[in-house]
Design a protein around this motif. Sequence first.
Motif, mmCIF file in Angstrom:
data_model
loop_
_atom_site.group_PDB
_atom_site.id
_atom_site.type_symbol
_atom_site.label_atom_id
_atom_site.label_comp_id
_atom_site.label_asym_id
_atom_site.label_seq_id
_atom_site.Cartn_x
_atom_site.Cartn_y
_atom_site.Cartn_z
ATOM 1 N N LEU A 1 5.305 68.617 -31.680
ATOM 2 C CA LEU A 1 5.607 67.948 -32.938
ATOM 3 C C LEU A 1 5.368 66.452 -32.777
ATOM 4 O O LEU A 1 5.804 65.842 -31.805
ATOM 5 C CB LEU A 1 7.065 68.209 -33.325
ATOM 6 N N ARG A 2 4.668 65.876 -33.735
ATOM 7 C CA ARG A 2 4.275 64.474 -33.639
ATOM 8 C C ARG A 2 5.266 63.568 -34.351
ATOM 9 O O ARG A 2 5.939 63.973 -35.287
ATOM 10 C CB ARG A 2 2.884 64.288 -34.250
ATOM 11 N N GLY A 3 5.269 62.299 -33.895
ATOM 12 C CA GLY A 3 6.091 61.294 -34.554
ATOM 13 C C GLY A 3 7.065 60.647 -33.590
ATOM 14 O O GLY A 3 7.655 61.321 -32.749
ATOM 15 N N PRO B 1 6.106 66.853 -51.116
ATOM 16 C CA PRO B 1 6.921 68.063 -51.273
ATOM 17 C C PRO B 1 6.482 69.182 -50.343
ATOM 18 O O PRO B 1 7.273 70.054 -49.989
ATOM 19 C CB PRO B 1 6.718 68.444 -52.743
ATOM 20 N N GLY B 2 5.206 69.164 -49.930
ATOM 21 C CA GLY B 2 4.704 70.186 -49.010
ATOM 22 C C GLY B 2 4.727 69.745 -47.566
ATOM 23 O O GLY B 2 4.237 70.459 -46.685
ATOM 24 N N ASN B 3 5.258 68.538 -47.304
ATOM 25 C CA ASN B 3 5.456 68.021 -45.953
ATOM 26 C C ASN B 3 4.158 67.947 -45.144
ATOM 27 O O ASN B 3 3.113 67.646 -45.700
ATOM 28 C CB ASN B 3 6.547 68.832 -45.255
ATOM 29 N N VAL B 4 4.218 68.204 -43.840
ATOM 30 C CA VAL B 4 3.059 68.003 -42.974
ATOM 31 C C VAL B 4 1.909 68.924 -43.380
ATOM 32 O O VAL B 4 0.741 68.545 -43.303
ATOM 33 C CB VAL B 4 3.434 68.227 -41.498
ATOM 34 N N ARG B 5 2.234 70.124 -43.833
ATOM 35 C CA ARG B 5 1.184 71.040 -44.266
ATOM 36 C C ARG B 5 0.414 70.456 -45.449
ATOM 37 O O ARG B 5 -0.813 70.562 -45.520
ATOM 38 C CB ARG B 5 1.790 72.394 -44.644
ATOM 39 N N GLU B 6 1.112 69.818 -46.369
ATOM 40 C CA GLU B 6 0.433 69.192 -47.507
ATOM 41 C C GLU B 6 -0.392 67.996 -47.049
ATOM 42 O O GLU B 6 -1.504 67.777 -47.542
ATOM 43 C CB GLU B 6 1.443 68.759 -48.570
ATOM 44 N N LEU B 7 0.133 67.215 -46.113
ATOM 45 C CA LEU B 7 -0.637 66.091 -45.581
ATOM 46 C C LEU B 7 -1.947 66.578 -44.979
ATOM 47 O O LEU B 7 -3.011 65.974 -45.194
ATOM 48 C CB LEU B 7 0.196 65.360 -44.523
ATOM 49 N N GLU B 8 -1.898 67.662 -44.248
ATOM 50 C CA GLU B 8 -3.115 68.211 -43.651
ATOM 51 C C GLU B 8 -4.109 68.637 -44.730
ATOM 52 O O GLU B 8 -5.314 68.368 -44.623
ATOM 53 C CB GLU B 8 -2.770 69.407 -42.761
ATOM 54 N N ASN B 9 -3.636 69.282 -45.795
ATOM 55 C CA ASN B 9 -4.524 69.697 -46.885
ATOM 56 C C ASN B 9 -5.160 68.495 -47.575
ATOM 57 O O ASN B 9 -6.352 68.507 -47.910
ATOM 58 C CB ASN B 9 -3.751 70.535 -47.904
ATOM 59 N N ASP C 1 6.234 58.019 -39.337
ATOM 60 C CA ASP C 1 5.445 58.951 -38.535
ATOM 61 C C ASP C 1 4.090 59.259 -39.159
ATOM 62 O O ASP C 1 3.233 59.862 -38.497
ATOM 63 C CB ASP C 1 6.208 60.274 -38.360
ATOM 64 N N ILE C 2 3.885 58.876 -40.407
ATOM 65 C CA ILE C 2 2.658 59.264 -41.120
ATOM 66 C C ILE C 2 1.393 58.705 -40.467
ATOM 67 O O ILE C 2 0.398 59.430 -40.359
ATOM 68 C CB ILE C 2 2.760 58.892 -42.614
ATOM 69 N N PRO C 3 1.354 57.438 -40.008
ATOM 70 C CA PRO C 3 0.127 56.971 -39.347
ATOM 71 C C PRO C 3 -0.266 57.819 -38.132
ATOM 72 O O PRO C 3 -1.433 58.190 -37.981
ATOM 73 C CB PRO C 3 0.484 55.533 -38.947
ATOM 74 N N GLU C 4 0.685 58.124 -37.264
ATOM 75 C CA GLU C 4 0.377 58.934 -36.086
ATOM 76 C C GLU C 4 -0.045 60.347 -36.488
ATOM 77 O O GLU C 4 -1.015 60.905 -35.940
ATOM 78 C CB GLU C 4 1.583 59.001 -35.159
#
Length: 460
Positions: free
Chosen positions: A141-143, A355-363, A318-321
């Motif tokens: 897990l990153r951050g 709202p979709g958290n890390v999975r949404e960021l990846e999408n 944690d978003i930049p990393e």
Amino acid sequence: MSNPLALIVDDEPDIRELLEITLLRMGLDTVCAEDLASARKALDEHAFDLCLLDMHLPDGDGIDLVREIASEHPNTPVAMITAHGNMETAIEALKAGAFDFVSKPVDLPILRKLVNTALKLNTPQDTKAATPAGEEKKSPLRGASPAMEQVRTVIAKLARSQAPVHITGESGTGKELAARMIHQLGPRQEKAFVAVNCGAIPHELMESELFGHKKGSFTGAIADNKGLFLEADGGTLFLDEVADLPLSMQVKLLRVIQEKSVRAVGATRETPVDVRIISATHQNLARRVEEGLFRQDLYYRLNVIELNMPPLRERPEDIPELTQHLLESIARNYQQPVPKIESAALKTLQNYGFPGNVRELENILERAFALCEASTIHREDLGELTGTTAISCGPVQSGQRPPGENLEDYLARIEREALQEALEASRWNKTAAAKRLGISFRSLRYRLSKLGFDSSEESA
């Protein structure tokens, strides 16, 4: 090299002798104690690799010694010996820091598996797996936020236990990744990690999928199937979305946890199984217990230790990393150079509610990767994040959320209302609704699917 040393604490001579003979045959040396006083003396004189401890002793409660060992001898795994079927005391022991438990009368195959698992905790292999380099290879897990540092610290502690873990958190926060890390950093790392989505298995097939079936036991059973529990034997079974288990299966799962054995559909005998169970759900399991949708006794057995995964909006630092890590992964999958991301785009991501958290960021990043030019992601490439405060689930004004409604439900309701209003205004034409909301057609379809809108009501 000396043999591993085990401490056996039990006031019944027959039990002590049975345990001692079993461990000696496994190549362990033993020290026996009949009460807490002699056990404490032995702990002062020796460094033990394992302790088998009875719950009730003449001079006190074994739980007290569990806490002492956890505090003063943290590298010594303790397995409690409990009365048959007494799961309440077993759970109490696990919460106090016990590694695992075994019930009387002692099942020797289960005991041998327990001992072998406990001894792996202090092997050089396990120490190596727990290093930062080992974690890096396993994509942790990153951050670097305090919240994620705390999560990693808790995971390292949980890896040394066999207690059931219940992971909570919103969808996309990395619950399965956390479960995998617990498995990979623990003594079961060489065995299977089996993940199953409880909401994805048809109810009529669930018993067969989990516990297996014998050939001919029902129509379509053309061959034996050993089931997911036995697939995970010696390893970890991850029950994702455990809140979706039907009540009939909850009863059967409870029995497997208590008895540590499974019976396949059509079988006449039970098979011992050694599995660590990690469960997860984005739903409020305690609330489902109150509503009568989830068994309270099963809830307490699964939720021995709870790990909460923080949502991405609570750790924007944690978003930049995360962004860099995900872009590297996406570029590697497409065999393309890693794109840069401009500061304005990165700031937009940090201000978004996810709202979709890390999975949404990846999408979002995968879409931006496909749209960007000159190997740089600009703010415009993020599409639906630009000027969509109404449905982005970003920061909300204080006083708007009704008392008693949790944040996840509140944000989902706001998004649903915005989508519903746009769809009705455009007569359920999704292309027109997307334009009305200022988002892409693809984004609209994603949000409709996520929130469970009835596709029969939609028209292209």
